[in-house]
Write a protein that holds these residues in place. Structure first.
Motif, PDB file in Angstrom:
ATOM      1  N   UNK A 195      28.258 -30.130 -86.770  1.00 23.03           N
ATOM      2  CA  UNK A 195      26.863 -29.998 -87.126  1.00 23.03           C
ATOM      3  C   UNK A 195      26.293 -28.691 -86.582  1.00 23.03           C
ATOM      4  N   UNK A 196      25.208 -28.292 -87.155  1.00 24.54           N
ATOM      5  CA  UNK A 196      24.500 -27.098 -86.691  1.00 24.54           C
ATOM      6  C   UNK A 196      23.544 -27.465 -85.559  1.00 24.54           C
ATOM      7  N   UNK A 197      23.317 -28.763 -85.375  1.00 27.09           N
ATOM      8  CA  UNK A 197      22.281 -29.229 -84.462  1.00 27.09           C
ATOM      9  C   UNK A 197      22.838 -29.991 -83.277  1.00 27.09           C
ATOM     10  N   UNK A 198      21.976 -30.184 -82.291  1.00 28.70           N
ATOM     11  CA  UNK A 198      22.225 -31.162 -81.229  1.00 28.70           C
ATOM     12  C   UNK A 198      21.089 -32.155 -81.280  1.00 28.70           C
ATOM     13  N   UNK A 199      21.399 -33.402 -80.999  1.00 30.69           N
ATOM     14  CA  UNK A 199      20.349 -34.407 -80.924  1.00 30.69           C
ATOM     15  C   UNK A 199      19.631 -34.253 -79.594  1.00 30.69           C
ATOM     16  N   UNK A 200      18.312 -34.215 -79.673  1.00 29.14           N
ATOM     17  CA  UNK A 200      17.482 -34.017 -78.488  1.00 29.14           C
ATOM     18  C   UNK A 200      16.369 -35.057 -78.500  1.00 29.14           C
ATOM     19  N   UNK A 201      16.077 -35.607 -77.310  1.00 32.89           N
ATOM     20  CA  UNK A 201      14.948 -36.519 -77.173  1.00 32.89           C
ATOM     21  C   UNK A 201      13.969 -35.909 -76.195  1.00 32.89           C
ATOM     22  N   UNK A 202      12.793 -35.593 -76.718  1.00 34.57           N
ATOM     23  CA  UNK A 202      11.705 -35.112 -75.883  1.00 34.57           C
ATOM     24  C   UNK A 202      10.942 -36.339 -75.406  1.00 34.57           C
ATOM     25  N   UNK A 203      10.628 -36.414 -74.113  1.00 31.91           N
ATOM     26  CA  UNK A 203       9.959 -37.580 -73.538  1.00 31.91           C
ATOM     27  C   UNK A 203       8.736 -37.949 -74.374  1.00 31.91           C
ATOM     28  N   UNK A 204       8.662 -39.227 -74.730  1.00 28.05           N
ATOM     29  CA  UNK A 204       7.557 -39.702 -75.552  1.00 28.05           C
ATOM     30  C   UNK A 204       7.838 -39.630 -77.037  1.00 28.05           C
ATOM     31  N   UNK A 205       9.002 -39.130 -77.408  1.00 30.33           N
ATOM     32  CA  UNK A 205       9.382 -38.974 -78.816  1.00 30.33           C
ATOM     33  C   UNK A 205      10.790 -39.529 -79.004  1.00 30.33           C
ATOM     34  N   UNK A 206      11.193 -39.712 -80.247  1.00 33.08           N
ATOM     35  CA  UNK A 206      12.538 -40.189 -80.549  1.00 33.08           C
ATOM     36  C   UNK A 206      13.535 -39.044 -80.579  1.00 33.08           C
ATOM     37  N   UNK A 207      14.788 -39.413 -80.822  1.00 32.48           N
ATOM     38  CA  UNK A 207      15.859 -38.416 -80.942  1.00 32.48           C
ATOM     39  C   UNK A 207      15.686 -37.649 -82.247  1.00 32.48           C
ATOM     40  N   UNK A 208      15.922 -36.353 -82.205  1.00 34.49           N
ATOM     41  CA  UNK A 208      15.846 -35.541 -83.418  1.00 34.49           C
ATOM     42  C   UNK A 208      16.861 -34.407 -83.348  1.00 34.49           C
ATOM     43  N   UNK A 209      17.426 -34.023 -84.507  1.00 32.67           N
ATOM     44  CA  UNK A 209      18.361 -32.899 -84.519  1.00 32.67           C
ATOM     45  C   UNK A 209      17.590 -31.580 -84.485  1.00 32.67           C
TER      46      UNK A 209
END
Length: 76
Positions: A20-34
């Motif tokens: 993938x071109x992305x990494x999954x990231x979770x910002x506190x207070x939000x869900x996981x997103x690429x």
């Protein structure tokens, strides 16, 4: 009072995927997103101005800190 014993990082970065071109990231207070590296820096600055992205207390990388998948425009 120990503030670090159950400290939840501001940002969590999932393990590096090779397809993938992305990494999954979770910002506190939000869900996981690429996100890609540019999006990561922009979103971190927007949500947590002044955060130290090099501080492992604030950003938890599951593996390979600051590495992003190899991807070139035109790839699927």
């Amino acid at each position: 009072m120990n503030t670090h014993s159950s400290h939840e990082p501001l940002i969590e970065v999932a393990a590096l995927g090779s397809d993938s071109r992305y990494r999954l990231v979770r910002f506190k207070g939000h869900g996981w997103e690429p996100v890609d590296q540019q999006e990561f820096r922009a979103e971190a600055a927007r949500l947590f101005p002044g955060a130290d992205l090099e501080d492992p207390e604030q950003v938890a990388w599951q593996d390979h800190p600051w590495e992003w998948p190899s991807w070139h425009p035109g790839e699927a």
